[in-house]
Design a protein around this motif. Structure first.
Motif, PDB file in Angstrom:
ATOM      1  N   ASP A  36       0.852  -1.183   0.000  1.00 26.98           N
ATOM      2  CA  ASP A  36       0.000   0.000   0.000  1.00 26.98           C
ATOM      3  C   ASP A  36       0.893   1.239   0.000  1.00 26.98           C
ATOM      4  O   ASP A  36       2.081   1.160   0.237  1.00 26.98           O
ATOM      5  N   ASN A  38       1.392   3.519   1.875  1.00 29.61           N
ATOM      6  CA  ASN A  38       2.088   3.864   3.113  1.00 29.61           C
ATOM      7  C   ASN A  38       3.250   2.931   3.406  1.00 29.61           C
ATOM      8  O   ASN A  38       3.910   3.060   4.415  1.00 29.61           O
ATOM      9  N   GLY A  39       3.473   1.966   2.527  1.00 33.97           N
ATOM     10  CA  GLY A  39       4.663   1.141   2.682  1.00 33.97           C
ATOM     11  C   GLY A  39       4.451  -0.197   3.359  1.00 33.97           C
ATOM     12  O   GLY A  39       5.419  -0.857   3.733  1.00 33.97           O
ATOM     13  N   THR A  40       3.199  -0.628   3.519  1.00 33.75           N
ATOM     14  CA  THR A  40       2.950  -1.937   4.107  1.00 33.75           C
ATOM     15  C   THR A  40       2.761  -2.992   3.015  1.00 33.75           C
ATOM     16  O   THR A  40       2.043  -2.755   2.057  1.00 33.75           O
ATOM     17  N   LEU A  41       3.407  -4.112   3.210  1.00 31.53           N
ATOM     18  CA  LEU A  41       3.298  -5.205   2.244  1.00 31.53           C
ATOM     19  C   LEU A  41       1.926  -5.872   2.351  1.00 31.53           C
ATOM     20  O   LEU A  41       1.489  -6.233   3.432  1.00 31.53           O
ATOM     21  N   LEU A  42       1.248  -6.059   1.215  1.00 29.85           N
ATOM     22  CA  LEU A  42      -0.046  -6.743   1.219  1.00 29.85           C
ATOM     23  C   LEU A  42       0.106  -8.202   0.831  1.00 29.85           C
ATOM     24  O   LEU A  42      -0.477  -9.071   1.459  1.00 29.85           O
ATOM     25  N   ASP A  52      14.313  -8.985   1.798  1.00 29.95           N
ATOM     26  CA  ASP A  52      13.699  -8.292   2.920  1.00 29.95           C
ATOM     27  C   ASP A  52      12.484  -7.539   2.391  1.00 29.95           C
ATOM     28  O   ASP A  52      12.562  -6.380   2.006  1.00 29.95           O
ATOM     29  N   THR A  54       9.785  -6.479   3.805  1.00 29.43           N
ATOM     30  CA  THR A  54       9.310  -5.340   4.592  1.00 29.43           C
ATOM     31  C   THR A  54      10.048  -4.074   4.196  1.00 29.43           C
ATOM     32  O   THR A  54       9.446  -3.023   3.961  1.00 29.43           O
ATOM     33  N   ALA A  55      11.373  -4.178   4.111  1.00 33.35           N
ATOM     34  CA  ALA A  55      12.179  -3.018   3.727  1.00 33.35           C
ATOM     35  C   ALA A  55      11.879  -2.608   2.284  1.00 33.35           C
ATOM     36  O   ALA A  55      11.738  -1.421   1.979  1.00 33.35           O
ATOM     37  N   SER A  58       8.655  -0.653   2.105  1.00 30.05           N
ATOM     38  CA  SER A  58       8.766   0.710   2.603  1.00 30.05           C
ATOM     39  C   SER A  58       9.522   1.604   1.619  1.00 30.05           C
ATOM     40  O   SER A  58       9.150   2.759   1.390  1.00 30.05           O
ATOM     41  N   LEU A  59      10.583   1.079   1.027  1.00 23.23           N
ATOM     42  CA  LEU A  59      11.366   1.880   0.087  1.00 23.23           C
ATOM     43  C   LEU A  59      10.620   2.102  -1.231  1.00 23.23           C
ATOM     44  O   LEU A  59      10.717   3.171  -1.833  1.00 23.23           O
ATOM     45  N   GLY A  62       8.356   4.820  -0.531  1.00 20.41           N
ATOM     46  CA  GLY A  62       9.131   6.067  -0.462  1.00 20.41           C
ATOM     47  C   GLY A  62       9.501   6.556  -1.849  1.00 20.41           C
ATOM     48  O   GLY A  62       9.451   7.749  -2.143  1.00 20.41           O
ATOM     49  N   ALA A  65       6.433   7.997  -3.432  1.00 21.85           N
ATOM     50  CA  ALA A  65       6.118   9.268  -2.764  1.00 21.85           C
ATOM     51  C   ALA A  65       7.069  10.365  -3.234  1.00 21.85           C
ATOM     52  O   ALA A  65       6.650  11.482  -3.536  1.00 21.85           O
ATOM     53  N   ALA A  66       8.347  10.041  -3.321  1.00 21.31           N
ATOM     54  CA  ALA A  66       9.337  11.056  -3.698  1.00 21.31           C
ATOM     55  C   ALA A  66       9.149  11.494  -5.150  1.00 21.31           C
ATOM     56  O   ALA A  66       9.166  12.695  -5.457  1.00 21.31           O
TER      57      ALA A  66
ATOM     58  N   PHE B   3      -3.567  -0.568   9.034  1.00 24.17           N
ATOM     59  CA  PHE B   3      -3.917  -1.545   8.029  1.00 24.17           C
ATOM     60  C   PHE B   3      -4.112  -2.877   8.728  1.00 24.17           C
ATOM     61  O   PHE B   3      -3.221  -3.369   9.412  1.00 24.17           O
ATOM     62  N   LYS B  14       1.588   2.991  11.676  1.00 26.09           N
ATOM     63  CA  LYS B  14       2.741   3.813  11.313  1.00 26.09           C
ATOM     64  C   LYS B  14       2.964   4.927  12.333  1.00 26.09           C
ATOM     65  O   LYS B  14       2.052   5.697  12.626  1.00 26.09           O
ATOM     66  N   ILE B  45      16.536   0.917   8.125  1.00 30.03           N
ATOM     67  CA  ILE B  45      16.976   1.557   6.886  1.00 30.03           C
ATOM     68  C   ILE B  45      17.136   3.037   7.126  1.00 30.03           C
ATOM     69  O   ILE B  45      16.227   3.682   7.643  1.00 30.03           O
ATOM     70  N   PHE B  56      15.932  11.495   3.790  1.00 30.69           N
ATOM     71  CA  PHE B  56      14.537  11.236   3.438  1.00 30.69           C
ATOM     72  C   PHE B  56      13.821  10.638   4.658  1.00 30.69           C
ATOM     73  O   PHE B  56      12.938  11.257   5.217  1.00 30.69           O
ATOM     74  N   PHE B  57      14.250   9.485   5.102  1.00 35.96           N
ATOM     75  CA  PHE B  57      13.673   8.943   6.329  1.00 35.96           C
ATOM     76  C   PHE B  57      14.549   7.821   6.882  1.00 35.96           C
ATOM     77  O   PHE B  57      15.420   7.295   6.196  1.00 35.96           O
ATOM     78  N   PHE B  59      13.741   4.060   8.765  1.00 38.43           N
ATOM     79  CA  PHE B  59      12.611   3.135   8.843  1.00 38.43           C
ATOM     80  C   PHE B  59      13.004   1.959   9.711  1.00 38.43           C
ATOM     81  O   PHE B  59      14.074   1.377   9.535  1.00 38.43           O
ATOM     82  N   HIS B  75       5.459   0.308  12.225  1.00 45.40           N
ATOM     83  CA  HIS B  75       6.503   0.824  11.346  1.00 45.40           C
ATOM     84  C   HIS B  75       6.915   2.201  11.846  1.00 45.40           C
ATOM     85  O   HIS B  75       6.119   3.132  11.848  1.00 45.40           O
ATOM     86  N   TYR B  77       9.083   5.560  11.571  1.00 43.22           N
ATOM     87  CA  TYR B  77       9.770   6.415  10.608  1.00 43.22           C
ATOM     88  C   TYR B  77      10.284   7.659  11.311  1.00 43.22           C
ATOM     89  O   TYR B  77       9.670   8.123  12.269  1.00 43.22           O
ATOM     90  N   LEU B  91       5.601  14.123   2.904  1.00 42.38           N
ATOM     91  CA  LEU B  91       5.361  12.795   2.327  1.00 42.38           C
ATOM     92  C   LEU B  91       5.369  11.718   3.393  1.00 42.38           C
ATOM     93  O   LEU B  91       4.578  10.778   3.365  1.00 42.38           O
ATOM     94  N   ARG B  94       2.252  11.031   5.503  1.00 36.41           N
ATOM     95  CA  ARG B  94       1.115  10.394   4.856  1.00 36.41           C
ATOM     96  C   ARG B  94       0.795   9.056   5.524  1.00 36.41           C
ATOM     97  O   ARG B  94       1.668   8.231   5.714  1.00 36.41           O
TER      98      ARG B  94
END
Ligand SMILES: Nc1nc2c(ncn2[C@@H]2O[C@H](COP(=O)(O)OP(=O)(O)OP(=O)(O)O)[C@@H](O)[C@H]2O)c(=O)[nH]1
Ligand SMILES: [Mg+2]
Lengths: 157, 196
Positions: A36, A38-42, A52, A54-55, A58-59, A62, A65-66, B3, B14, B45, B56-57, B59, B75, B77, B91, B94
């Protein structure tokens, strides 16, 4: 607040997963996953062992988003497709239904043209499932509402 | 936005650590990373500059225990605190479920704290949140240093919503887990009440 929580049930999860599996086969990809924004794995499928996820999730979020921020600066809504080319593996990232991110990792066995084509078809399917998932979110009778102070406290024991 | 995955039986939330440059946000996450059981946390990360300023962030994924058969995953951040990274901060907010505001207790950083609190409100609004409702915990960091403001002063200046406040020294870990716990409790309570 406009947003509520997002709920994913067995049924939609299964539907997502079979759409991902089909995409992976059709596109000759190594790994496919759905995240999703927001960075959560579905869900994920393929040679994900040792990755990885999860990482990665999230990236990838990101990343979208960027580049979305960049898009806004030049008057675009968003860049809905990103492609990263590596020496061995490549990554195709795309936005699905405004809310999800589809990530496809592939190597020489496939090509960006094929991946793009298959992703387009899979996206329509995924978007439909997402609509169903969002509807079930609305009618969620929910585990969360039933939480007690004690449940919450028990996390910290 | 949390979620809930009924299929894998997971609740994902989050948390964003916010605050002025160098207040210690990254240090909070580093400490949590170091002290958590490796089974309960993923890789950390950090997207940072060569001088270790967050670009940027950061994590850090955590999984705490189960409630009602659901695994709870958080999670964490951090945002980049430097003023000119505002676009990135927006960002990262969010989909946030709860915020830790990390304040730098040093007297010389009071203006930066105030500016950052205001910036948080603006950016939350921009993301469609009511800045008076989002679960928030105040952490007064760097209590080990000389020339710091008193808690009463920090409270008057920064804690406008009168939310839970915790004194900390992120480098040694004092207050770090208390802050995290307080935030998680607020988030779960907030979700439970469906109050948003
Ligand atoms: N003395 C003391 N130093 C601290 C404390 N917390 C953090 N620091 C130091 O402050 C410096 C900045 O910490 P970071 O955690 O990188 O700050 P940050 O908030 O992530 O900064 P940005 O990434 O620029 O937003 C580092 O040298 C830390 O070691 C504390 O409680 N006491
Ligand atoms: Mg930092």
């Amino acid at each position: 607040m406009s947003q509520n929580h997002f709920v994913l049930r067995e049924q939609e999860y299964g539907a997502f997963l079979s759409a991902l599996r089909k995409l992976r086969t059709d596109a000759f990809a190594k790994v496919v996953f759905l995240v999703d924004k927001n960075g959560t794995l579905l869900a994920s499928t393929g040679e994900a062992v040792g990755l990885d996820t999860t990482a990665l999730a999230s990236l990838a979020a990101g990343n979208i988003a960027a580049t979305g921020g960049l898009a806004n600066l030049i008057g675009e809504k968003e860049f809905s497709i990103l492609f990263h080319e590596g020496e061995r593996d490549n990554m195709h990232i795309s936005v699905v239904g405004d809310r999800l991110i589809l990530v496809v990792i592939f190597d020489r066995r496939s090509s960006v043209g094929l991946v793009r084509l298959r992703v387009r078809r899979a996206s329509e399917e995924l978007a439909k499932i997402l609509v169903a998932a969002e509807e079930s979110t609305v009618e969620d009778e929910g585990v969360i509402e039933e939480l007690t102070e004690e449940d919450i406290e028990s996390l910290f024991r | 936005m949390s979620f809930i995955n009924y299929s894998s039986k997971e609740i994902n939330c989050k948390i964003v650590y916010y605050g002025p440059g160098l207040c210690g946000k990254t240090t909070n996450l580093q400490y949590i990373y170091k002290r958590m059981n490796p089974d309960a946390r993923g890789k950390m990360i950090s997207l940072a500059t060569e001088t270790e300023r967050t670009l940027f962030f950061d994590f850090l994924p955590l999984s705490l225990g189960e409630v009602r058969g659901f695994k709870t995953r958080f999670h964490l951040y951090t945002v980049p605190g430097q003023v000119f990274y505002d676009a990135s901060r927006r960002l990262i907010l969010r989909g946030v479920d709860g915020v830790v505001f990390c304040a730098d207790s040093q007297l010389t950083r009071m203006d930066a704290n105030v500016e950052s609190v205001e910036n948080l409100r603006l950016n939350l609004e921009e993301q469609g949140y009511n800045p008076d409702k989002v679960p928030l915990v105040m952490q007064y960091n760097k209590r080990d240093l000389p020339n710091i403001a008193s808690v009463a002063e920090l409270h008057a200046l920064l804690n406008l919503r009168n939310v839970p406040e915790i004194e900390a020294c992120a480098t040694t870990g004092i207050g770090v887990f208390e802050t995290l716990k307080a935030t998680i409790k607020l988030i779960l309570n907030d979700l439970r009440k469906g109050g948003r």
